[in-house]
Design a protein around this motif. Structure first.
Motif, short mmCIF file in Angstrom:
data_model
loop_
_atom_site.label_atom_id
_atom_site.label_comp_id
_atom_site.label_asym_id
_atom_site.label_seq_id
_atom_site.Cartn_x
_atom_site.Cartn_y
_atom_site.Cartn_z
N ILE A 1 -12.16 -6.73 -9.51
CA ILE A 1 -11.55 -7.43 -8.37
C ILE A 1 -10.21 -7.98 -8.82
CG2 ILE A 1 -11.74 -9.34 -6.74
CD1 ILE A 1 -14.78 -9.05 -6.87
N LEU A 2 -9.18 -7.67 -8.06
CA LEU A 2 -7.83 -8.15 -8.32
C LEU A 2 -7.32 -8.81 -7.05
CD1 LEU A 2 -5.35 -8.22 -10.23
CD2 LEU A 2 -4.70 -6.02 -9.28
N VAL A 3 -6.75 -10.00 -7.18
CA VAL A 3 -6.27 -10.75 -6.02
C VAL A 3 -4.75 -10.82 -6.03
CG1 VAL A 3 -6.36 -12.98 -4.82
CG2 VAL A 3 -8.37 -12.16 -6.07
N ALA B 1 0.83 -1.22 0.00
CA ALA B 1 0.00 0.00 0.00
C ALA B 1 0.86 1.26 0.00
CB ALA B 1 -0.94 0.00 1.19
N ASP B 2 1.92 1.27 0.79
CA ASP B 2 2.82 2.43 0.83
C ASP B 2 3.46 2.67 -0.54
OD1 ASP B 2 2.25 2.78 3.51
OD2 ASP B 2 4.13 1.90 4.22
N ASN B 3 3.90 1.60 -1.18
CA ASN B 3 4.51 1.73 -2.51
C ASN B 3 3.48 2.16 -3.55
OD1 ASN B 3 7.50 0.80 -2.98
ND2 ASN B 3 6.70 -0.37 -1.25
N MET B 4 2.26 1.68 -3.44
CA MET B 4 1.21 2.10 -4.36
C MET B 4 0.96 3.60 -4.21
SD MET B 4 -1.44 -1.10 -4.09
CE MET B 4 -2.66 -0.34 -5.18
N THR B 5 0.87 4.07 -2.99
CA THR B 5 0.63 5.50 -2.74
C THR B 5 1.77 6.33 -3.30
OG1 THR B 5 -0.67 5.02 -0.76
CG2 THR B 5 0.26 7.22 -0.93
N ARG B 6 3.01 5.90 -3.09
CA ARG B 6 4.16 6.62 -3.63
C ARG B 6 4.15 6.67 -5.16
NH1 ARG B 6 6.93 4.42 0.71
NH2 ARG B 6 7.78 2.68 -0.44
N ASN B 7 3.47 5.69 -5.76
CA ASN B 7 3.37 5.64 -7.22
C ASN B 7 2.03 6.16 -7.74
OD1 ASN B 7 5.82 4.18 -8.56
ND2 ASN B 7 5.49 3.17 -6.59
N ASP B 8 1.36 6.96 -6.91
CA ASP B 8 0.14 7.69 -7.28
C ASP B 8 -1.10 6.83 -7.45
OD1 ASP B 8 1.59 10.09 -7.26
OD2 ASP B 8 2.24 9.75 -9.32
N PHE B 9 -1.12 5.64 -6.90
CA PHE B 9 -2.35 4.85 -6.91
C PHE B 9 -3.12 5.19 -5.64
CE2 PHE B 9 0.40 2.36 -9.68
CZ PHE B 9 -0.45 2.14 -10.75
N ALA C 1 5.73 13.46 -15.84
CA ALA C 1 5.97 12.22 -15.10
C ALA C 1 4.66 11.49 -14.80
CB ALA C 1 6.70 12.53 -13.79
N GLN C 2 3.54 11.98 -15.37
CA GLN C 2 2.23 11.40 -15.08
C GLN C 2 1.49 11.07 -16.37
OE1 GLN C 2 0.11 13.23 -11.71
NE2 GLN C 2 1.64 14.84 -11.86
N THR C 3 0.49 10.22 -16.25
CA THR C 3 -0.34 9.88 -17.39
C THR C 3 -1.14 11.10 -17.83
OG1 THR C 3 -0.53 7.62 -16.57
CG2 THR C 3 -2.14 8.32 -18.21
N HIS C 4 -0.95 11.49 -19.08
CA HIS C 4 -1.69 12.62 -19.62
C HIS C 4 -1.70 12.53 -21.15
CE1 HIS C 4 2.44 14.06 -20.09
NE2 HIS C 4 1.98 14.89 -21.01
N GLU D 1 2.51 -3.90 -12.97
CA GLU D 1 1.41 -4.60 -13.66
C GLU D 1 0.09 -3.84 -13.58
OE1 GLU D 1 1.35 -7.62 -15.34
OE2 GLU D 1 3.52 -7.64 -15.22
N LEU D 2 -0.03 -2.89 -12.67
CA LEU D 2 -1.28 -2.15 -12.51
C LEU D 2 -1.51 -1.21 -13.68
CD1 LEU D 2 -1.05 -1.30 -8.70
CD2 LEU D 2 -2.32 -3.17 -9.79
N LYS D 3 -2.78 -1.00 -14.00
CA LYS D 3 -3.13 -0.14 -15.13
C LYS D 3 -2.80 1.32 -14.82
CE LYS D 3 -6.97 -2.97 -16.73
NZ LYS D 3 -8.43 -3.00 -17.02
#
Length: 156
Positions: A89-91, A20-28, A140-143, A124-126
């Motif tokens: 849903i992703l497991v 979760a911490d890594n996801m947040t750092r990567n803007d998820f 540095a972001q999706t645009h 792997e996340l979209k």
């Protein structure tokens, strides 16, 4: 996009919090109980509301999760929303425990929650699941550049 709801057993907190911490750092944009529920909140209502407002339900599946009534309740709500077409849903498989239902996408993290396995999972996340960050440069972001210096960004 809306947030990504994280469902897990507290017994798996070390791995889940690292992801979760890594996801947040990567803007998820993640929704996890320990960060999103205040001491005065009606926690079950808050959890159900968060699942209903999510675009992605991220289930960290393990023996611990399979034995958790709360994880089972969260998954039941998520499956209803998935059938309605409102939720993916992703497991993430943390061990060899059999999946609670067939036909779920699963990422294999059975060999450990290492920095490499976390980085590979995040890759792997979209990209469209990311949130726009005012703190990072646009390039540095999706645009998408649309015209005359204007850009379109994903924002929810």
């Amino acid at each position: 996009m809306s947030h990504m709801f994280i469902s897990y057993s507290r017994k798996d907190s070390a791995c889940v919090n690292a992801v979760a911490d890594n996801m947040t750092r990567n803007d998820f944009p993640v929704w996890i109980d320990t960060e999103s529920i205040k001491i005065t909140d009606e926690w079950l209502e808050k959890i159900e509301s968060a699942i209903n407002g999510a675009k992605v339900f991220l289930l960290f599946w393990s023996k611990n999760a399979s034995e958790s009534d709360y994880v089972g309740h969260e998954l039941k709500i998520a499956k209803m929303r998935q059938v309605e077409g409102h939720l993916s849903i992703l497991v993430v498989m943390l061990d060899d425990t059999e999946l609670p239902t067939k036909h779920l996408q699963a990422y294999d993290m059975k060999h450990g929650c290492t920095p490499m396995s976390i980085a590979n999972f995040i890759n792997e996340l979209k990209p469209e699941w990311k949130a726009f960050s005012r703190k990072k440069p646009l390039n540095a972001q999706t645009h998408v550049e649309v015209a005359d210096g204007w850009v379109s960004v994903l924002f929810d």
